[in-house]
Design an enzyme around this catalytic site. Structure first.
Site, PDB file in Angstrom:
ATOM      1  N   LEU A 287      41.440  12.642  11.211  1.00 15.09           N
ATOM      2  CA  LEU A 287      41.936  13.950  10.741  1.00 15.09           C
ATOM      3  C   LEU A 287      41.070  14.554   9.633  1.00 15.09           C
ATOM      4  CD1 LEU A 287      45.792  13.200  10.673  1.00 15.09           C
ATOM      5  CD2 LEU A 287      44.490  14.305  12.489  1.00 15.09           C
TER       6      LEU A 287
ATOM      7  N   ASP B  50      39.950   5.373  11.756  1.00 17.81           N
ATOM      8  CA  ASP B  50      38.554   5.744  11.526  1.00 17.81           C
ATOM      9  C   ASP B  50      37.662   4.861  12.409  1.00 17.81           C
ATOM     10  OD1 ASP B  50      37.010   7.152   8.829  1.00 17.81           O
ATOM     11  OD2 ASP B  50      35.856   5.803  10.119  1.00 17.81           O
ATOM     12  N   ILE B  51      36.610   5.449  12.953  1.00 24.03           N
ATOM     13  CA  ILE B  51      35.718   4.652  13.810  1.00 24.03           C
ATOM     14  C   ILE B  51      34.998   3.559  13.031  1.00 24.03           C
ATOM     15  CG2 ILE B  51      35.301   6.317  15.667  1.00 24.03           C
ATOM     16  CD1 ILE B  51      32.697   7.099  14.152  1.00 24.03           C
TER      17      ILE B  51
ATOM     18  N   PHE C  98      33.550  11.592  20.510  1.00 28.82           N
ATOM     19  CA  PHE C  98      33.365  12.916  19.892  1.00 28.82           C
ATOM     20  C   PHE C  98      33.333  12.820  18.368  1.00 28.82           C
ATOM     21  CE2 PHE C  98      35.717  13.573  23.852  1.00 28.82           C
ATOM     22  CZ  PHE C  98      34.976  14.563  24.465  1.00 28.82           C
TER      23      PHE C  98
ATOM     24  N   GLY D 157      32.624  12.715  14.710  1.00 30.59           N
ATOM     25  CA  GLY D 157      31.360  12.857  13.999  1.00 30.59           C
ATOM     26  C   GLY D 157      31.459  14.040  13.059  1.00 30.59           C
TER      27      GLY D 157
ATOM     28  N   SER E  88      23.525  16.486  20.943  1.00 36.84           N
ATOM     29  CA  SER E  88      23.377  17.901  20.623  1.00 36.84           C
ATOM     30  C   SER E  88      21.976  18.382  20.959  1.00 36.84           C
ATOM     31  CB  SER E  88      23.628  18.064  19.120  1.00 36.84           C
ATOM     32  OG  SER E  88      23.173  19.321  18.689  1.00 36.84           O
TER      33      SER E  88
ATOM     34  N   TYR F 185      21.482  16.193  10.289  1.00 40.80           N
ATOM     35  CA  TYR F 185      22.506  16.093  11.340  1.00 40.80           C
ATOM     36  C   TYR F 185      21.861  15.740  12.688  1.00 40.80           C
ATOM     37  CZ  TYR F 185      25.566  17.802  15.033  1.00 40.80           C
ATOM     38  OH  TYR F 185      26.285  17.917  16.195  1.00 40.80           O
TER      39      TYR F 185
ATOM     40  N   LYS G  84      22.023  12.273  15.370  1.00 39.65           N
ATOM     41  CA  LYS G  84      22.286  12.285  16.821  1.00 39.65           C
ATOM     42  C   LYS G  84      21.162  11.562  17.568  1.00 39.65           C
ATOM     43  CE  LYS G  84      26.179  14.425  16.845  1.00 39.65           C
ATOM     44  NZ  LYS G  84      27.397  13.745  17.263  1.00 39.65           N
TER      45      LYS G  84
ATOM     46  N   LEU H 229      28.659  31.420  14.325  1.00 40.70           N
ATOM     47  CA  LEU H 229      28.783  32.851  14.606  1.00 40.70           C
ATOM     48  C   LEU H 229      30.166  33.255  15.150  1.00 40.70           C
ATOM     49  CD1 LEU H 229      27.369  35.581  14.728  1.00 40.70           C
ATOM     50  CD2 LEU H 229      26.449  34.949  16.962  1.00 40.70           C
TER      51      LEU H 229
ATOM     52  N   PHE I  84      21.919  37.050  10.370  1.00 39.23           N
ATOM     53  CA  PHE I  84      20.834  36.339   9.685  1.00 39.23           C
ATOM     54  C   PHE I  84      19.490  36.608  10.358  1.00 39.23           C
ATOM     55  CE2 PHE I  84      24.406  33.212   8.625  1.00 39.23           C
ATOM     56  CZ  PHE I  84      24.645  33.814   7.403  1.00 39.23           C
TER      57      PHE I  84
ATOM     58  N   ASP J 243      16.936  28.050  10.637  1.00 40.31           N
ATOM     59  CA  ASP J 243      17.309  28.572  11.963  1.00 40.31           C
ATOM     60  C   ASP J 243      16.103  28.693  12.885  1.00 40.31           C
ATOM     61  OD1 ASP J 243      20.009  28.822  11.817  1.00 40.31           O
ATOM     62  OD2 ASP J 243      20.038  31.001  11.555  1.00 40.31           O
TER      63      ASP J 243
HETATM   64  P1  NAD Z   1      35.220  18.651  15.318  1.00 41.91           P
HETATM   65  O1  NAD Z   1      34.923  18.461  13.875  1.00 41.91           O
HETATM   66  O2  NAD Z   1      36.143  19.756  15.693  1.00 41.91           O
HETATM   67  O3  NAD Z   1      35.786  17.294  15.952  1.00 41.91           O
HETATM   68  C1  NAD Z   1      35.370  16.028  15.503  1.00 41.91           C
HETATM   69  C2  NAD Z   1      36.623  15.196  15.261  1.00 41.91           C
HETATM   70  O4  NAD Z   1      36.223  13.899  14.829  1.00 41.91           O
HETATM   71  C3  NAD Z   1      37.524  15.779  14.159  1.00 41.91           C
HETATM   72  O5  NAD Z   1      38.844  15.853  14.651  1.00 41.91           O
HETATM   73  C4  NAD Z   1      37.410  14.757  13.016  1.00 41.91           C
HETATM   74  O6  NAD Z   1      38.620  14.662  12.290  1.00 41.91           O
HETATM   75  C5  NAD Z   1      37.053  13.487  13.775  1.00 41.91           C
HETATM   76  N1  NAD Z   1      36.270  12.507  13.006  1.00 41.91           N
HETATM   77  C6  NAD Z   1      35.129  12.709  12.299  1.00 41.91           C
HETATM   78  N2  NAD Z   1      34.705  11.560  11.761  1.00 41.91           N
HETATM   79  C7  NAD Z   1      35.584  10.597  12.139  1.00 41.91           C
HETATM   80  C8  NAD Z   1      35.680   9.210  11.902  1.00 41.91           C
HETATM   81  N3  NAD Z   1      34.807   8.570  11.112  1.00 41.91           N
HETATM   82  N4  NAD Z   1      36.700   8.520  12.472  1.00 41.91           N
HETATM   83  C9  NAD Z   1      37.595   9.144  13.231  1.00 41.91           C
HETATM   84  N5  NAD Z   1      37.578  10.479  13.488  1.00 41.91           N
HETATM   85  C10 NAD Z   1      36.577  11.189  12.941  1.00 41.91           C
HETATM   86  O7  NAD Z   1      33.829  18.807  16.062  1.00 41.91           O
HETATM   87  P2  NAD Z   1      33.538  19.255  17.557  1.00 41.91           P
HETATM   88  O8  NAD Z   1      32.940  20.619  17.520  1.00 41.91           O
HETATM   89  O9  NAD Z   1      34.706  18.993  18.413  1.00 41.91           O
HETATM   90  O10 NAD Z   1      32.348  18.251  17.904  1.00 41.91           O
HETATM   91  C11 NAD Z   1      32.580  17.020  18.560  1.00 41.91           C
HETATM   92  C12 NAD Z   1      31.286  16.254  18.639  1.00 41.91           C
HETATM   93  O11 NAD Z   1      30.312  17.048  19.305  1.00 41.91           O
HETATM   94  C13 NAD Z   1      30.680  15.915  17.267  1.00 41.91           C
HETATM   95  O12 NAD Z   1      30.134  14.617  17.341  1.00 41.91           O
HETATM   96  C14 NAD Z   1      29.591  16.950  17.099  1.00 41.91           C
HETATM   97  O13 NAD Z   1      28.542  16.469  16.290  1.00 41.91           O
HETATM   98  C15 NAD Z   1      29.132  17.171  18.537  1.00 41.91           C
HETATM   99  N6  NAD Z   1      28.556  18.494  18.764  1.00 41.91           N
HETATM  100  C16 NAD Z   1      29.257  19.618  18.417  1.00 41.91           C
HETATM  101  C17 NAD Z   1      28.685  20.875  18.602  1.00 41.91           C
HETATM  102  C18 NAD Z   1      29.415  22.133  18.187  1.00 41.91           C
HETATM  103  O14 NAD Z   1      28.755  23.165  17.996  1.00 41.91           O
HETATM  104  N7  NAD Z   1      30.736  22.136  18.033  1.00 41.91           N
HETATM  105  C19 NAD Z   1      27.406  20.995  19.180  1.00 41.91           C
HETATM  106  C20 NAD Z   1      26.734  19.826  19.538  1.00 41.91           C
HETATM  107  C21 NAD Z   1      27.321  18.577  19.334  1.00 41.91           C
HETATM  108  N1  UDP Z   2      24.414  33.762  12.883  1.00 38.23           N
HETATM  109  C1  UDP Z   2      24.530  34.968  12.208  1.00 38.23           C
HETATM  110  N2  UDP Z   2      25.559  35.112  11.309  1.00 38.23           N
HETATM  111  C2  UDP Z   2      26.468  34.118  11.065  1.00 38.23           C
HETATM  112  C3  UDP Z   2      26.333  32.899  11.783  1.00 38.23           C
HETATM  113  C4  UDP Z   2      25.284  32.767  12.677  1.00 38.23           C
HETATM  114  O1  UDP Z   2      23.739  35.883  12.390  1.00 38.23           O
HETATM  115  O2  UDP Z   2      27.376  34.304  10.235  1.00 38.23           O
HETATM  116  C5  UDP Z   2      23.328  33.608  13.882  1.00 38.23           C
HETATM  117  C6  UDP Z   2      22.391  32.448  13.597  1.00 38.23           C
HETATM  118  O3  UDP Z   2      21.313  32.883  12.781  1.00 38.23           O
HETATM  119  C7  UDP Z   2      21.944  32.056  15.014  1.00 38.23           C
HETATM  120  C8  UDP Z   2      23.161  32.362  15.879  1.00 38.23           C
HETATM  121  O4  UDP Z   2      23.946  33.295  15.126  1.00 38.23           O
HETATM  122  O5  UDP Z   2      20.883  32.875  15.455  1.00 38.23           O
HETATM  123  C9  UDP Z   2      24.029  31.143  16.191  1.00 38.23           C
HETATM  124  O6  UDP Z   2      24.350  30.487  14.964  1.00 38.23           O
HETATM  125  P1  UDP Z   2      25.416  29.297  14.905  1.00 38.23           P
HETATM  126  O7  UDP Z   2      25.495  28.886  13.456  1.00 38.23           O
HETATM  127  O8  UDP Z   2      26.680  29.727  15.567  1.00 38.23           O
HETATM  128  O9  UDP Z   2      24.776  28.163  15.808  1.00 38.23           O
HETATM  129  P2  UDP Z   2      23.427  27.305  15.617  1.00 38.23           P
HETATM  130  O10 UDP Z   2      22.593  27.946  14.560  1.00 38.23           O
HETATM  131  O11 UDP Z   2      23.921  25.959  15.237  1.00 38.23           O
HETATM  132  O12 UDP Z   2      22.778  27.347  16.941  1.00 38.23           O
END
Ligand code: NAD
Ligand code: UDP
Length: 332
Positions: free
Chosen positions: A33, A58-59, A80, A82, A124, A148, A152, A199, A217, A294
């Protein structure tokens, strides 16, 4: 199958839980959470009409993990859990290495002890770094430009070594592009804590009057309209991609890295335009300097997912914006 979803109350995990439960899988969720709320569980149960087993854990807690895996006769894990903020990972790298890398090692050790060897990892597109060519295919060099992304990549490398040492493991690393949107019910979606970095959630908060304007941006990139271009993918498409990956890991031992994207890039102005249409409101915006770190443009080559998983994204930008806005309206 009995499937453990770590981080299953978060944005992507919760949508995947819906699709898995609706397909008859037994979904068990573990989450600490740190970036989600308990109310998501009730919403998942109301969408699916099923009771889902949940553990607040926790993991990094090895013994608890082993008990959860064995008590529920888990057959596969979708990982998931992270931390995902690029900015925070620069300020506090150890927190990211501990949670994302040490946490994953701990999880796979517990799986190994319980003789579970099917694993789907949330990787990612940030693992690729500065594009040497586009679209990124899975063979593109891996040179992440932030902490970050490094966490990964390190996990992917650990998983590859694990598979080399024990070929009975079956691992898929799904490299997500930019997930947006929400479940059609509007009950679950993305709710970042504090001011959003991304965004789409930022635009939602401008549309609802919570934030005064959107900062763009940079409008001087070498892209079609000067703003950054990304491969936005509907979170329900992503969720369905996980089910396809589950079917695949059941039959294909080894390590497989697979992009989950649409193969199409949209600019910031494209997203604003689609959102304004979907929400029927004007988004006040101000052009600002480029955000540090970016990239101008990137998007996926999505063929491997199509060929290996038989999956491709179906939902367009309008559906992404409409569903994202629908969730935001219901929540606020
Ligand atoms: P999120 O933060 O909504 O979900 C992650 C969940 O993991 C949360 O509910 C958090 O409470 C839980 N968590 C974190 N650390 C933990 C731990 N140590 N033990 C147990 N639970 C833990 O994120 P999301 O957007 O759903 O992303 C899920 C996964 O996908 C992440 O690993 C993230 O890095 C990866 N990812 C996300 C995006 C994105 O843009 N959302 C893009 C690429 C990869
Ligand atoms: N971006 C923006 N204003 C914001 C957030 C993001 O102009 O408030 C732009 C950012 O520069 C990028 C795109 O939107 O070109 C996607 O950004 P986001 O942070 O959603 O994803 P990521 O950068 O992780 O791909």
């Amino acid at each position: 199958m009995n499937i453990l979803l770590t981080g299953g109350l978060g944005f992507i995990g919760s949508h995947t839980a819906v699709v898995l439960a609706q397909q008859g899988h037994q979904v068990v969720i573990l989450d600490n959470l740190c970036n989600s709320q308990m109310e998501v569980l009730a919403n998942l149960e109301s969408i699916t009409g099923k009771k889902l087993r949940f553990y607040e854990a926790d993991i990094r807690e090895g013994l608890a993990l082993r008990k959860i895996l064995s008590d529920n006769q888990i057959e596969a894990v979708m990982h998931f859990a992270g931390l995902k903020s690029v900015a925070e990972s620069a300020q506090d790298p150890l927190k990211y290495y501990d949670n994302n890398v040490c946490g994953t090692i701990n999880l796979i050790e517990a799986m190994q002890a319980e003789k579970i060897n099917k694993f789907i990892f949330s990787s990612s597109a940030t693992v690729y770094g500065v594009p040497q060519y586009l679209p990124y295919d899975e063979d593109h060099p891996l040179e992440p430009i932030n902490t970050y992304g490094k966490t990964k990549l390190q996990v992917e490398e650990i998983l590859q070594d694990l598979v080399k040492s024990d070929p009975s493991w079956s691992v898929v690393a799904l490299r997500y592009f930019n997930p947006v949107g929400a479940h059609e019910s509007g009950l679950i979606g993305e709710s970042p804590k504090g001011v959003p970095n991304n965004l789409m959630p930022y635009i939602c908060q401008v549309a609802s009057g919570k934030l005064p304007h959107l900062n763009i941006f940079g409008d001087d990139y070498e892209t079609k309209d000067g703003t950054g271009e990304r491969d936005y993918i509907h979170v329900m498409d992503l969720a369905e991609g996980h089910v396809a990956a589950l079917n695949f890991v059941n039959q294909h031992p080894g390590f497989h890295a697979i992009n989950l994207g649409t193969g199409v890039s949209y600019s910031v102005y494209d997203l604003i335009g689609a959102f304004e249409q979907a929400a029927n409101s004007m988004i006040v915006r101000k052009v600002q300097p480029r955000r540090s770190g970016d990239l101008a443009i990137y998007y996926a080559k999505a063929d491997k997912a199509k060929n290996l998983l038989g999956w491709q994204a179906k939902r367009d930008l309008q559906v992404m914006c409409k569903s994202g806005w629908n969730f935001h309206k219901q929540k606020s």
